[in-house]
Write a protein that holds these residues in place. Structure first.
Motif, mmCIF file in Angstrom:
data_model
loop_
_atom_site.group_PDB
_atom_site.id
_atom_site.type_symbol
_atom_site.label_atom_id
_atom_site.label_comp_id
_atom_site.label_asym_id
_atom_site.label_seq_id
_atom_site.Cartn_x
_atom_site.Cartn_y
_atom_site.Cartn_z
ATOM 1 N N SER A 163 -18.187 131.993 -4.864
ATOM 2 C CA SER A 163 -18.451 132.402 -6.244
ATOM 3 C C SER A 163 -17.715 131.536 -7.271
ATOM 4 C CB SER A 163 -18.075 133.870 -6.447
ATOM 5 O OG SER A 163 -16.675 134.040 -6.306
ATOM 6 N N LYS B 156 -19.849 129.700 -9.659
ATOM 7 C CA LYS B 156 -20.646 130.566 -10.519
ATOM 8 C C LYS B 156 -19.838 130.960 -11.752
ATOM 9 C CE LYS B 156 -23.434 132.388 -6.794
ATOM 10 N NZ LYS B 156 -23.779 133.537 -5.967
ATOM 11 N N THR C 217 -17.763 126.123 -14.434
ATOM 12 C CA THR C 217 -18.735 125.035 -14.426
ATOM 13 C C THR C 217 -17.982 123.713 -14.421
ATOM 14 O OG1 THR C 217 -20.263 126.386 -15.695
ATOM 15 C CG2 THR C 217 -20.717 124.026 -15.616
ATOM 16 N N ASN D 231 -23.931 125.074 -5.685
ATOM 17 C CA ASN D 231 -24.357 126.336 -5.070
ATOM 18 C C ASN D 231 -23.994 126.432 -3.602
ATOM 19 O OD1 ASN D 231 -25.618 127.395 -7.420
ATOM 20 N ND2 ASN D 231 -27.322 126.002 -7.085
ATOM 21 N N LYS E 243 -19.560 127.120 0.685
ATOM 22 C CA LYS E 243 -20.079 128.262 1.447
ATOM 23 C C LYS E 243 -19.703 128.197 2.924
ATOM 24 C CE LYS E 243 -23.842 129.932 -1.345
ATOM 25 N NZ LYS E 243 -25.252 130.261 -1.413
#
Length: 60
Positions: A7, A10, A13, A22, A26
């Motif tokens: 996150s 998100k 920036t 994105n 992860k």
């Protein structure tokens, strides 16, 4: 250095030279590094997919 989850991009920036914000953090054992750090350790900014060894020191 900071540990963040998926996150992070998100909320904040930050411009990326390469890669996708994105999916940047992860997967486990992935990192996002600055342009200056890429140049310092790899001599280039084309470092997507390269390995970076990080030594973790526990401070108690």
């Amino acid at each position: 250095m900071a540990y963040v989850d998926a996150s992070f991009f998100k909320i904040f920036t930050l411009p990326l030279i390469k890669g996708d914000a994105n999916t940047a953090v992860k997967m486990p054992y992935t990192a996002v590094i600055s342009e200056s750090m890429a140049r310092k350790y790899f001599g280039t900014t084309d470092v997507v997919g390269r390995d970076l060894a990080i030594k973790v020191i526990k401070i108690s």
